[in-house]
Design a protein around this motif. Sequence first.
Motif, mmCIF file in Angstrom:
data_model
loop_
_atom_site.group_PDB
_atom_site.id
_atom_site.type_symbol
_atom_site.label_atom_id
_atom_site.label_comp_id
_atom_site.label_asym_id
_atom_site.label_seq_id
_atom_site.Cartn_x
_atom_site.Cartn_y
_atom_site.Cartn_z
ATOM 1 N N GLU A 23 28.505 36.098 40.571
ATOM 2 C CA GLU A 23 28.920 36.778 39.357
ATOM 3 C C GLU A 23 30.216 37.533 39.614
ATOM 4 N N VAL A 24 30.222 38.248 40.746
ATOM 5 C CA VAL A 24 31.433 38.988 41.121
ATOM 6 C C VAL A 24 32.601 38.015 41.276
ATOM 7 N N LEU A 25 32.310 36.900 41.926
ATOM 8 C CA LEU A 25 33.362 35.902 42.159
ATOM 9 C C LEU A 25 33.941 35.397 40.838
ATOM 10 N N LEU A 26 33.032 35.108 39.892
ATOM 11 C CA LEU A 26 33.498 34.581 38.609
ATOM 12 C C LEU A 26 34.323 35.613 37.869
ATOM 13 N N TRP A 27 33.851 36.891 37.943
ATOM 14 C CA TRP A 27 34.637 37.928 37.265
ATOM 15 C C TRP A 27 36.013 38.041 37.893
ATOM 16 N N LEU A 28 36.035 37.890 39.232
ATOM 17 C CA LEU A 28 37.331 37.933 39.906
ATOM 18 C C LEU A 28 38.231 36.812 39.396
ATOM 19 N N VAL A 29 37.614 35.620 39.225
ATOM 20 C CA VAL A 29 38.395 34.491 38.715
ATOM 21 C C VAL A 29 38.955 34.824 37.336
ATOM 22 N N VAL A 30 38.082 35.390 36.471
ATOM 23 C CA VAL A 30 38.528 35.734 35.115
ATOM 24 C C VAL A 30 39.666 36.741 35.167
ATOM 25 N N LEU A 31 39.468 37.801 36.019
ATOM 26 C CA LEU A 31 40.500 38.842 36.091
ATOM 27 C C LEU A 31 41.804 38.287 36.625
ATOM 28 N N SER A 32 41.700 37.424 37.642
ATOM 29 C CA SER A 32 42.955 36.906 38.194
ATOM 30 C C SER A 32 43.613 35.953 37.201
ATOM 31 N N ALA A 37 45.370 38.231 34.932
ATOM 32 C CA ALA A 37 46.563 38.766 35.580
ATOM 33 C C ALA A 37 47.654 37.710 35.617
ATOM 34 N N TRP A 38 47.237 36.499 35.927
ATOM 35 C CA TRP A 38 48.228 35.433 35.979
ATOM 36 C C TRP A 38 48.873 35.217 34.610
ATOM 37 N N LEU A 39 48.042 35.277 33.562
ATOM 38 C CA LEU A 39 48.569 35.102 32.195
ATOM 39 C C LEU A 39 49.599 36.187 31.885
ATOM 40 N N LEU A 40 49.227 37.436 32.206
ATOM 41 C CA LEU A 40 50.152 38.550 31.943
ATOM 42 C C LEU A 40 51.452 38.339 32.689
ATOM 43 N N TRP A 41 51.307 37.944 33.964
ATOM 44 C CA TRP A 41 52.499 37.766 34.780
ATOM 45 C C TRP A 41 53.346 36.623 34.228
ATOM 46 N N HIS A 42 52.644 35.552 33.804
ATOM 47 C CA HIS A 42 53.354 34.376 33.338
ATOM 48 C C HIS A 42 54.153 34.689 32.079
ATOM 49 N N TYR A 43 53.581 35.536 31.214
ATOM 50 C CA TYR A 43 54.261 35.834 29.957
ATOM 51 C C TYR A 43 54.958 37.181 30.005
ATOM 52 N N ARG A 44 55.302 37.670 31.226
ATOM 53 C CA ARG A 44 55.856 39.014 31.323
ATOM 54 C C ARG A 44 57.159 39.143 30.532
#
Lengths: 233, 531
Positions: free
Chosen positions: B365-374, B377-384
Amino acid sequence: MPISSPALLDTRYPLETPEGVDLLLQPAGLLPRLLAFLVDLIIRGGIVLLFSIALVSLGRFGWGLWSICFFLISWWYPVLFEVLWQGRTPGKHYMGLRVVHADGTPIGWSASLIRNLLRTVDMLPLFYSAGIISLLFSQRLQRIGDLAANTLVVYREAPLNSAPLPEAPEVIPPHSLQLDEQLAILDYAERFAQLSPERRQELADILCPSLKLRPEHAQASLLGMARFLRGHA
Amino acid sequence: MQLNNAQVVIRPRSPWEAVDLGTHLARQHAGLLISAQFLAMAAVLGVLSLVLMDYPTVVALIFWWLKPLYDRLPLFILSRALFGERPTLKQALRAWPSQMKAQWFANLTWRRFSPWRSFHLPVTQLEGLNGKPRTARLNVLSMRNSQPAAALTIVGVHLEIVLYFALFALVGMLLPPEVYDGWDFNPSDWLDDEPLWFAHLTNWLYLLVLAVWEPFYVAGGFTLYLNRRTELEAWDTELTFRRIAERLQKGSAALLLCAVCLLPALYSPSSLAAEGLCLPPSSEQLPPEERLLNQALTSQASEKAIHALLDEPPFSNPTTEYELKWGEDEPEKEKTAERDGKTPWWLKWLINSWKNSGGIARAFEVLLWLVVLSALAWLLWHYRHWLADFVGRLQNLKPAVRQRPTTLFGLELDSDSLPDDLAAAAEALWPNDPRQALSLLYRGLLVHLLDEHQVAIKNSHTEYEVLGLINAQQLPQLARYASNLTRHWINLAYGHQLPAASVGPALCQAWRIVLKAAAPLTAPATQAASA
């Protein structure tokens, strides 16, 4: 055969490319699409059932995995199949259908995602009723998701195979014939076996006066013309 | 029946496509079909409801049972509309009773549950066949089409149910809660004994569903029937044959002469011979033959030379590649060893931990949440950049800082390198070194433009482009002075032409006046010095 008049109703939808070529798309209606959906539903149900059996022993972790699989199968099954398999899901393949953009180009990620995510709208208020009504009343048989993504579900073109012609000595047509007329004579010969004897004569009689044929030889002459028109392969 | 008047394209279709044509046809006449169907059925249901007011379920059953009779109406309209004789609503309703008569009893009893109902209806109603001829005809017609026709009926049954419940759901969704808050609604009670008005309401909702769907169902069966007849009787061929006959007879009078003259020429023996002419098999298919043996370069030699050439670059580029590979025997052994041995330890551990606890579930569960969060984060970074451009940060809308050139035309542009009182310094330099003096003035002008007026001078600008920029500043006095100074400076710097001796002091004097006027914000120290 060329379309004789644009005003006439047809199941084909002509699409002119910039090169001036007419592509004919045949949007598929409710029946084949519904059956394709049912086939897909059975396959998806089967996969989910298999997962349930496999994962039920794994407790909480199994439930988690099952939820993920269920999510992937309900939302990504059509998208992945359509984009990676020339617009076909197994059900559509079985029914001879595929999804394309309205301009005839192969479907891409964004269109496929839109049309499949909008299933939520088509499902309203129950059992895809909105989609069914939209399909029945839209010009190109599109459900709401199709309208939003500008996609069509069309029949895959069947490979052309010409039937063998009945035996007859070749005859040269006494007049030069236009393309559709030549095709009609070929068509007559190809479907000769399926027609009743009376109908064969009836059809041939239409052409007797104008092609200067004698009624008793008309059938044979038409078959001969067909052989001449097809030429030697 | 005039095939020429058909309002649809007649050609053999696959059965599925034929049903689609029915959908198109029904949609084209949807207004007429649905309203006619609605009115006819409403009349029946109205009478039934009035007579059997207390037995709504019986009303529903009879109304449903009579469906084959309502089907006659859309089929009548469609069969007329297909050949361009679309009736009006009044005509259609008036014709309905007479259309119902044929074989009504059979259709309401033993044929009521036939899955090919809509496909067989045209034979009954339009061809008027009965008994043995009907059976024979149906046998011929159904040969390839019984499956889609049955599918149409079965789908139709389900569709009616689905749309019926959907209509209920829709009404329920749209009712504001105030309406049913006051009701004493309990579904389990209603199952036993629903209110009378509600039962009648459901009948009428069913009628709405039928009014929409039934025309499509009948049209599907009708076009299936049409398609089968097109196939069996080659209707499309007939249409084209008639066109040929028409075209040739229309043109025959005019063509007669031409035909007499041209036909023998067109199909003369020579043209036939040309058609029968065969090309010799192409040279590729011939076996290579030894030719040209009596000359210096025989065919063999030339061929050898050609092959030699083809084996050399650029036609062929053989390369040798080396790569490292794992020894092939050893892993095999390992694998078999592993397979022979019992379950590997890691699999055992995994299965045990799966079985024992929710610990691993928690970890995943923690792993999946990490995937979601990253992913987030990647989306935010990509559209910065997009975010920076379109979201928030209005206070930062400063003009971009302009890059100030440090040198122009080889002149240093540092305000520190200039003397405090530039005019006086230039005046002092003038008698001995006019070049230095003019250079000082010109530099001073450029620095003044950059500092006081924020003129966007770039390294690439020429002296005259700088003048153009000054003109754009709308300061006529400064512009005039600058053009004067620039002219003298260019003449001296590039042309080595010394200006007259009086020019220097005049320029310095003008400097004091013009630059003070153009820049009221000049430092007071400069003013004091110039005064």
